[in-house]
Motif scaffolding. Structure first.
Motif, PDB file in Angstrom:
ATOM      1  N   GLY A 182      36.817  -8.189  22.427  1.00  0.00           N
ATOM      2  CA  GLY A 182      36.350  -7.153  21.520  1.00  0.00           C
ATOM      3  C   GLY A 182      36.662  -5.789  22.117  1.00  0.00           C
ATOM      4  O   GLY A 182      36.629  -5.617  23.347  1.00  0.00           O
ATOM      5  N   THR A 183      36.991  -4.835  21.280  1.00  0.00           N
ATOM      6  CA  THR A 183      37.312  -3.485  21.758  1.00  0.00           C
ATOM      7  C   THR A 183      36.596  -2.448  20.908  1.00  0.00           C
ATOM      8  O   THR A 183      36.373  -2.640  19.704  1.00  0.00           O
ATOM      9  N   TYR A 184      36.240  -1.351  21.583  1.00  0.00           N
ATOM     10  CA  TYR A 184      35.684  -0.187  20.911  1.00  0.00           C
ATOM     11  C   TYR A 184      36.416   1.036  21.436  1.00  0.00           C
ATOM     12  O   TYR A 184      36.646   1.158  22.644  1.00  0.00           O
ATOM     13  N   ALA A 185      36.792   1.928  20.525  1.00  0.00           N
ATOM     14  CA  ALA A 185      37.500   3.147  20.931  1.00  0.00           C
ATOM     15  C   ALA A 185      36.995   4.317  20.101  1.00  0.00           C
ATOM     16  O   ALA A 185      36.873   4.215  18.872  1.00  0.00           O
ATOM     17  N   LYS A 186      36.702   5.420  20.790  1.00  0.00           N
ATOM     18  CA  LYS A 186      36.321   6.648  20.111  1.00  0.00           C
ATOM     19  C   LYS A 186      37.578   7.455  19.847  1.00  0.00           C
ATOM     20  O   LYS A 186      38.286   7.870  20.764  1.00  0.00           O
ATOM     21  N   LYS A 187      37.874   7.660  18.566  1.00  0.00           N
ATOM     22  CA  LYS A 187      39.092   8.336  18.163  1.00  0.00           C
ATOM     23  C   LYS A 187      38.841   9.834  17.977  1.00  0.00           C
ATOM     24  O   LYS A 187      37.738  10.340  18.165  1.00  0.00           O
ATOM     25  N   LYS A 188      39.899  10.544  17.566  1.00  0.00           N
ATOM     26  CA  LYS A 188      39.791  11.979  17.308  1.00  0.00           C
ATOM     27  C   LYS A 188      38.977  12.226  16.041  1.00  0.00           C
ATOM     28  O   LYS A 188      38.845  11.365  15.182  1.00  0.00           O
ATOM     29  N   HIS A 189      38.449  13.439  15.956  1.00  0.00           N
ATOM     30  CA  HIS A 189      37.707  13.888  14.780  1.00  0.00           C
ATOM     31  C   HIS A 189      36.485  13.008  14.501  1.00  0.00           C
ATOM     32  O   HIS A 189      36.100  12.790  13.345  1.00  0.00           O
ATOM     33  N   GLY A 190      35.870  12.496  15.576  1.00  0.00           N
ATOM     34  CA  GLY A 190      34.624  11.745  15.429  1.00  0.00           C
ATOM     35  C   GLY A 190      34.761  10.354  14.856  1.00  0.00           C
ATOM     36  O   GLY A 190      33.764   9.764  14.435  1.00  0.00           O
ATOM     37  N   ARG A 191      35.969   9.783  14.844  1.00  0.00           N
ATOM     38  CA  ARG A 191      36.170   8.445  14.297  1.00  0.00           C
ATOM     39  C   ARG A 191      36.013   7.387  15.396  1.00  0.00           C
ATOM     40  O   ARG A 191      36.178   7.668  16.580  1.00  0.00           O
ATOM     41  N   HIS A 192      35.699   6.177  14.958  1.00  0.00           N
ATOM     42  CA  HIS A 192      35.491   5.074  15.886  1.00  0.00           C
ATOM     43  C   HIS A 192      36.219   3.847  15.352  1.00  0.00           C
ATOM     44  O   HIS A 192      36.345   3.649  14.143  1.00  0.00           O
ATOM     45  N   GLU A 193      36.678   2.982  16.281  1.00  0.00           N
ATOM     46  CA  GLU A 193      37.364   1.751  15.914  1.00  0.00           C
ATOM     47  C   GLU A 193      36.749   0.593  16.674  1.00  0.00           C
ATOM     48  O   GLU A 193      36.549   0.657  17.895  1.00  0.00           O
ATOM     49  N   LEU A 194      36.453  -0.475  15.954  1.00  0.00           N
ATOM     50  CA  LEU A 194      35.819  -1.649  16.550  1.00  0.00           C
ATOM     51  C   LEU A 194      36.555  -2.897  16.078  1.00  0.00           C
ATOM     52  O   LEU A 194      36.782  -3.077  14.880  1.00  0.00           O
ATOM     53  N   THR A 195      36.938  -3.766  17.014  1.00  0.00           N
ATOM     54  CA  THR A 195      37.626  -5.013  16.663  1.00  0.00           C
ATOM     55  C   THR A 195      36.976  -6.191  17.384  1.00  0.00           C
ATOM     56  O   THR A 195      36.490  -6.049  18.509  1.00  0.00           O
ATOM     57  N   PHE A 196      36.979  -7.333  16.723  1.00  0.00           N
ATOM     58  CA  PHE A 196      36.494  -8.585  17.301  1.00  0.00           C
ATOM     59  C   PHE A 196      37.562  -9.652  17.120  1.00  0.00           C
ATOM     60  O   PHE A 196      38.146  -9.776  16.039  1.00  0.00           O
TER      61      PHE A 196
END
Length: 610
Positions: A182-196
């Motif tokens: 699983g991964t979590y990443a804080k992107k630009k402009h306050g966006r977030h990405e989560l994968t399982f």
């Protein structure tokens, strides 16, 4: 000259300072990378976490790499308040900033966790959840005023930009959750990405599966899940009370229950009270459904809200056998694609389906209806009521026969079904606890029939009434001598497989087992025209015996018939009719005298009681 010497001295001093600073950096580098210093950092980090959580925390080893500003923890172990293992992490790698660590803060750009094991126990009447102290530790505490000037901020700060999880195992009471990666990443402009990836969900409520001993019930049971899933989520905004996100993809399978969701997409806009899903799409095997919007009220006992749902128009295509294993085993052979659309609303334990439209691709079958499902609560299980109001059902061509052939049941009177031609039905259809009730008007090319019958799943019978004002029975049964019929009838048919099988072993045959009693208002046979007579049929499965009787003023006209095959009605054996005369007026007068005497005796008895 003196100025030149002064400049050279200053340069020497500066060079010495630079050299000394370089030596200090080298010394610091070797000091921070030395086992002694790293053990000191390990003790310091352990003290910070233990103090924050107010429980025992241990770390097997810690390693710091100064050039890359990375930290590695091996064997992080956290106990709960009962001194039982709550969390263990075999390996944790982090890109950290060291100075904030000395200020009781952790700031990391990348965090990697491998081989995490957690034991979670929910609250009981006597004990709180074993993880409650973790929530309390990170809960923001309100203060009456601002902290005193110059006083250090004691809050535990945590800032993570990227997280990677691998080999995660969580025990949740009797349930288990496992995660491959699983991964979590804080992107630009306050966006977030989560994968399982390879998320495995196993649930076990300790009870037998709900379909145990119930072959007509599907395998789906939330108390017994064995789900493998992959998912990807993009969050545009995560606030204190709001969430704006997109479920980019989700795939989930449960081989035991028969679930195989290959596509699940939706956009989510939610707060504490409501959630709105838009652009929703789901694909399960060959079934695909989509809707523009779904509104959800999030339940809250504290605020007095109950769950409610309202969908827009749901459109799609389904092959009913897709849901056979999880929900309806009787549909396991139903491979005809069905186009559908409907609106759904859920509130107060009731599901309402409105604007239902079903049809085959060739439009030979079309259905328009509304439906209601009530009493969904577990304690009301026996009162469950599924009710459909069928506005119009039309079946043309051979679609009725094709639908019957989708089910693994014995086919009876299929030739007669073909002769009915186009079928049109309006009425109601209700599913009660182990009963299904049909009531309405069935119109055919041979005439109309008012039906009211029940499928009794508890006692295994089909019973009810039928009424017609003019039905071309002779045409349907291939009996040209038999004309139109106007009648009302009561019937009862045995659908028990056990009782039927027992009868078959004794007498053989292939007829249904049951009885029929009819009152015929009008009927003709060849040149004979009859009105107001009764007919009864009794079938034991091998042979059906019928009696026809017409009561007259001076006598009764009767006949009987037998048959052994509903597909060969022309071979019906009709016995010679007979006449049973009534006795004369003397007998008739005697009967009247006896009747009058009984009436007088009853009257005197009543007067005596008064």
């Amino acid at each position: 000259m003196k100025g030149k010497r002064l400049f050279l001295r200053m340069m020497k001093v500066l060079a010495g300072c630079v050299a000394g600073f370089a030596v200090l950096l080298v010394a610091a580098f070797f000091a921070l990378n030395s086992p002694a210093m790293q053990n000191r950092l390990m003790r310091h980090a352990t003290e910070i976490i233990s103090e924050k959580l107010q429980t025992k925390v241990t770390i097997d080893s810690i390693a710091v790499d100064l050039p890359s500003a990375s930290l590695r923890l091996i064997g992080l172990n956290i106990l709960d308040k009962q001194q039982q293992e709550l969390l263990r992490i075999q390996r944790l790698d982090a890109k950290v900033e060291l100075l904030p660590l000395l200020k009781r803060q952790i700031v990391t750009r990348r965090l990697s966790v491998e081989q995490l094991e957690a034991v979670v126990k929910t609250a009981t009447d006597s004990t709180p959840a074993n993880y409650q102290f973790l929530l309390d530790a990170f809960k923001k505490k309100e203060t009456a005023g601002k902290p005193a000037a110059g006083k250090a901020d004691k809050r535990f700060a945590l800032d993570i930009k990227q997280v990677r999880l691998k080999d995660i195992r969580v025990s949740y009471d009797a349930n288990r959750f496992e995660l491959g990666t699983g991964t979590y990443a804080k992107k630009k402009h306050g966006r977030h990405e989560l994968t399982f990836n390879r998320l495995h969900i196993l649930t076990d409520n300790g009870l037998p599966r709900k379909n145990m001993g119930k072959p007509h019930r599907g395998f789906f049971d939330k108390g017994h899940l064995d789900v493998w899933a992959d998912a990807s989520i993009l969050a545009d905004s995560i606030g204190k009370d709001t969430l704006i996100a997109t479920l980019v993809k989700c795939q989930a399978t449960d081989s035991v229950a028969g679930l195989n969701i290959s596509t699940l997409r939706a956009k989510v806009h939610a707060n504490r009270q409501r959630a709105t899903l838009t652009e929703v799409e789901i694909r399960h095997k060959n079934t695909q459904l989509a809707t523009d919007s779904i509104g959800i009220i999030i339940p809250s006992k504290k605020e007095g809200r109950t769950f409610a749902l309202q969908s827009g128009l749901v459109k799609g295509r389904t092959i009913p056998k897709d849901i056979a294993r999880p929900f309806a085993p009787a549909l396991k052979n139903f491979g005809i694609p069905i186009d559908l659309e409907a609106r759904m609303a859920v509130a107060d334990g009731t599901i309402r389906l409105q604007d239902i439209h079903l049809s085959t691709a060739d439009k030979q079958l079309t259905i328009s209806a509304d439906g209601t499902l009530t009493n969904l609560k577990k304690e009301q299980q026996k009162d469950l009521n599924l009710h459909f109001k069928v506005k119009e059902m039309r079946a043309k061509g051979d679609v009725a026969e094709r639908i019957v052939n989708q089910f693994a049941v014995k086919k009876l009177m299929m030739r007669e079904l073909r002769k009915l031609g186009t079928l049109r039905y309006t009425g109601t259809f209700s599913v009660l606890w182990k009963r299904q009730v049909f009531q309405g008007l069935l119109q055919t090319n041979a005439g109309g029939i008012n039906l009211n019958f029940t499928l009794d799943g508890l006692n295994k019978y089909v019973y009810g009434t039928a009424r017609t004002r003019g039905f071309r029975l002779g045409k349907v049964l291939d009996l040209p001598k038999l004309g139109d019929i106007a009648c009302s009838a009561q019937f009862k048919v045995d659908i028990s497989k056990q009782r039927t099988a027992k009868m078959r072993t004794v007498k053989g045959g292939k007829l249904p087992i049951g009885t029929l009693s009819a009152q015929v208002d009008d009927c003709s046979y060849e040149s004979l025209h009859l009105r107001r007579f009764s007919a009864d049929i009794t079938s034991d499965g091998a042979e059906a015996n019928g009696n026809v009787r017409k009561n007259g003023l001076f006598g009764d006209v009767y006949t009987s018939f037998t048959y052994i095959d509903t597909d060969q009605q022309h071979k019906v054996k009709i016995n010679s009719p007979g006449v049973k005369l009534r006795k004369g007026d003397k007998q008739s007068g005697k009967e009247k005298k006896e009747k009058k005497g009984k009436k007088n005796r009853k009257k005197k008895q009543q007067e005596g009681e008064n």
